[in-house]
Scaffold this motif. Structure first.
Motif, PDB file in Angstrom:
ATOM      1  N   THR A  94       3.399 -20.124 -16.296  1.00 60.95           N
ATOM      2  CA  THR A  94       2.910 -18.747 -16.423  1.00 60.95           C
ATOM      3  C   THR A  94       3.058 -17.950 -15.125  1.00 60.95           C
ATOM      4  O   THR A  94       3.138 -16.729 -15.164  1.00 60.95           O
ATOM      5  CB  THR A  94       1.435 -18.738 -16.856  1.00 60.95           C
ATOM      6  OG1 THR A  94       0.671 -19.569 -15.957  1.00 60.95           O
ATOM      7  CG2 THR A  94       1.274 -19.255 -18.277  1.00 60.95           C
ATOM      8  N   GLY A  95       3.114 -18.608 -13.982  1.00 59.50           N
ATOM      9  CA  GLY A  95       3.233 -17.887 -12.721  1.00 59.50           C
ATOM     10  C   GLY A  95       4.646 -17.569 -12.309  1.00 59.50           C
ATOM     11  O   GLY A  95       4.870 -16.959 -11.253  1.00 59.50           O
ATOM     12  N   VAL A  96       5.620 -17.960 -13.113  1.00 59.33           N
ATOM     13  CA  VAL A  96       7.027 -17.729 -12.762  1.00 59.33           C
ATOM     14  C   VAL A  96       7.437 -16.322 -13.177  1.00 59.33           C
ATOM     15  O   VAL A  96       7.224 -15.914 -14.318  1.00 59.33           O
ATOM     16  CB  VAL A  96       7.937 -18.764 -13.453  1.00 59.33           C
ATOM     17  CG1 VAL A  96       9.398 -18.504 -13.104  1.00 59.33           C
ATOM     18  CG2 VAL A  96       7.534 -20.176 -13.038  1.00 59.33           C
ATOM     19  N   ARG A  97       8.024 -15.577 -12.263  1.00 57.08           N
ATOM     20  CA  ARG A  97       8.414 -14.204 -12.581  1.00 57.08           C
ATOM     21  C   ARG A  97       9.673 -14.189 -13.441  1.00 57.08           C
ATOM     22  O   ARG A  97      10.518 -15.096 -13.338  1.00 57.08           O
ATOM     23  CB  ARG A  97       8.648 -13.412 -11.301  1.00 57.08           C
ATOM     24  CG  ARG A  97       9.769 -13.954 -10.452  1.00 57.08           C
ATOM     25  CD  ARG A  97       9.873 -13.253  -9.117  1.00 57.08           C
ATOM     26  NE  ARG A  97      10.939 -13.862  -8.310  1.00 57.08           N
ATOM     27  CZ  ARG A  97      11.197 -13.517  -7.054  1.00 57.08           C
ATOM     28  NH1 ARG A  97      10.484 -12.579  -6.475  1.00 57.08           N
ATOM     29  NH2 ARG A  97      12.173 -14.111  -6.401  1.00 57.08           N
ATOM     30  N   PRO A  98       9.841 -13.180 -14.286  1.00 60.39           N
ATOM     31  CA  PRO A  98      11.040 -13.085 -15.136  1.00 60.39           C
ATOM     32  C   PRO A  98      12.311 -13.046 -14.283  1.00 60.39           C
ATOM     33  O   PRO A  98      12.336 -12.450 -13.206  1.00 60.39           O
ATOM     34  CB  PRO A  98      10.836 -11.767 -15.889  1.00 60.39           C
ATOM     35  CG  PRO A  98       9.354 -11.543 -15.875  1.00 60.39           C
ATOM     36  CD  PRO A  98       8.873 -12.095 -14.561  1.00 60.39           C
ATOM     37  N   GLY A  99      13.362 -13.688 -14.788  1.00 60.44           N
ATOM     38  CA  GLY A  99      14.632 -13.705 -14.081  1.00 60.44           C
ATOM     39  C   GLY A  99      14.805 -14.853 -13.120  1.00 60.44           C
ATOM     40  O   GLY A  99      15.894 -15.034 -12.560  1.00 60.44           O
ATOM     41  N   THR A 100      13.747 -15.641 -12.907  1.00 60.79           N
ATOM     42  CA  THR A 100      13.843 -16.790 -12.016  1.00 60.79           C
ATOM     43  C   THR A 100      14.687 -17.888 -12.665  1.00 60.79           C
ATOM     44  O   THR A 100      14.555 -18.151 -13.857  1.00 60.79           O
ATOM     45  CB  THR A 100      12.442 -17.349 -11.705  1.00 60.79           C
ATOM     46  OG1 THR A 100      11.650 -16.322 -11.105  1.00 60.79           O
ATOM     47  CG2 THR A 100      12.517 -18.530 -10.752  1.00 60.79           C
TER      48      THR A 100
END
Length: 319
Positions: A94-100
């Motif tokens: 859940t803490g991963v930003r989009p596009g990573t």
């Protein structure tokens, strides 16, 4: 001013398997630029920053909690001891930003599946867990035979040491074959392994005199610049075409034709990166015959034309 290294964050979940946990730090840490500068920064975290038990007889202590996931360019999920329930795993990313860019090693793919990141996409996992994975995540296009799957921003690998193959592939994709090969040498591992994990699935032990397809593969690698038919390979191996095809699939995880094409592509990639030879000459040396054929195969495999690929690694080179 030197370029800031690409940040890789490894998320250690409870029950993490120590061997695979250490792969990203070892491989990415060995990737160096022309001046010896590190190309990646590798951080390890747990969900709350506290110690986690491993699948071995010890725990690990880390310096970071899951907040560092938000600043990652790449997130790696190593495998862990089950249970692989969706309820347990759905919130891990859940803490991963989009596009990573997100990578899983072995059964770390269950985290990606639980997060819905693999729905409608190709992926792999350890062959022994493939059946359970497919039951949990039927929307995933699972291929249990390959060593790894690169689907752009989401990458998955098979069991254990296939994580080495995946990390080296990412270094190669980011910085080219020379950097990846040097990193492999530093880690004393092969820079490239033929075939997939189908060759590691439990099978009856062959007869002692049976050397399989290894000799004919070595023979073909020395002749990539020549036309090689399936009949040529079978004759060299002393097998029928049908037997050779079956043995190739058992040992390498793909057909002889597909394996040969991948070897030709790898040869062409190396020549595009490391030389200024004309594209049509490279096509002949790699066995594609014409620049048009090379262009078609390279685009089908990597999504890029030869000249564009060369510019990535030789911006000042003669095209």
């Amino acid at each position: 001013m030197s370029e800031i290294p690409h940040r890789v964050v490894v998320l250690a979940l409870d029950g993490v398997i120590p061997f695979e946990l250490g792969i990203p730090g070892r491989i990415f840490g060995a990737a160096r630029g022309p001046g010896g500068e590190p190309l990646y920064e590798v951080l390890t975290c747990t969900m709350d920053g506290g110690p986690v038990r491993t699948a071995a007889d010890f725990a690990i202590v880390v310096d970071h909690d899951a907040t560092v996931l938000a600043g990652a360019g790449t997130v790696v999920i190593p495998p862990f001891a089950g249970p692989y329930s969706e309820e347990r795993l759905a919130t891990a990313l859940t803490g991963v930003r989009p596009g990573t860019r997100i990578m899983s090693i072995c059964t770390g793919s269950f985290v990606l599946g639980a997060a819905g990141l693999l729905d409608g996409r190709p992926a792999t996992t350890h062959w022994a867990e493939a059946g359970h994975f497919q039951k949990l995540f039927p929307k995933v296009d699972l291929d249990p035979d390959v060593l790894f799957v690169d689907d752009g921003d989401v990458l998955t690998s098979a069991g254990a040491a296939a994580g080495v193959d995946l990390c080296l592939h990412v270094v190669r994709r980011d910085h080219g074959s020379e950097v990846a090969n040097r990193a492999a040498r530093r880690c004393v591992v092969p820079p490239w392994r033929d075939g997939g994990q189908a060759q590691y699935i439990e099978r009856p032990v062959p007869e002692p005199h049976d050397t399989g397809t290894a000799p004919v593969r070595a023979w073909a690698l020395e002749r990539l610049d020549r036309p090689l038919s399936l009949a040529d390979l079978a004759a060299q191996a002393g097998m029928s075409v049908r037997t050779l095809t079956r043995r190739f699939r058992e040992e390498v995880g793909m057909s002889p034709g597909r394996w040969l094409t991948l070897q030709r592509i790898e040869r062409a990639r190396h020549l595009l990166e490391a030389t200024d030879l004309p594209v049509d000459q490279i096509a002949r040396m790699a066995g594609f015959g014409t620049a048009v054929s090379l262009r078609q195969h390279l685009h089908a495999t990597l999504g890029v034309a030869p000249i564009a690929y060369r510019r990535t690694f030789q911006p000042a080179g003669e095209i």
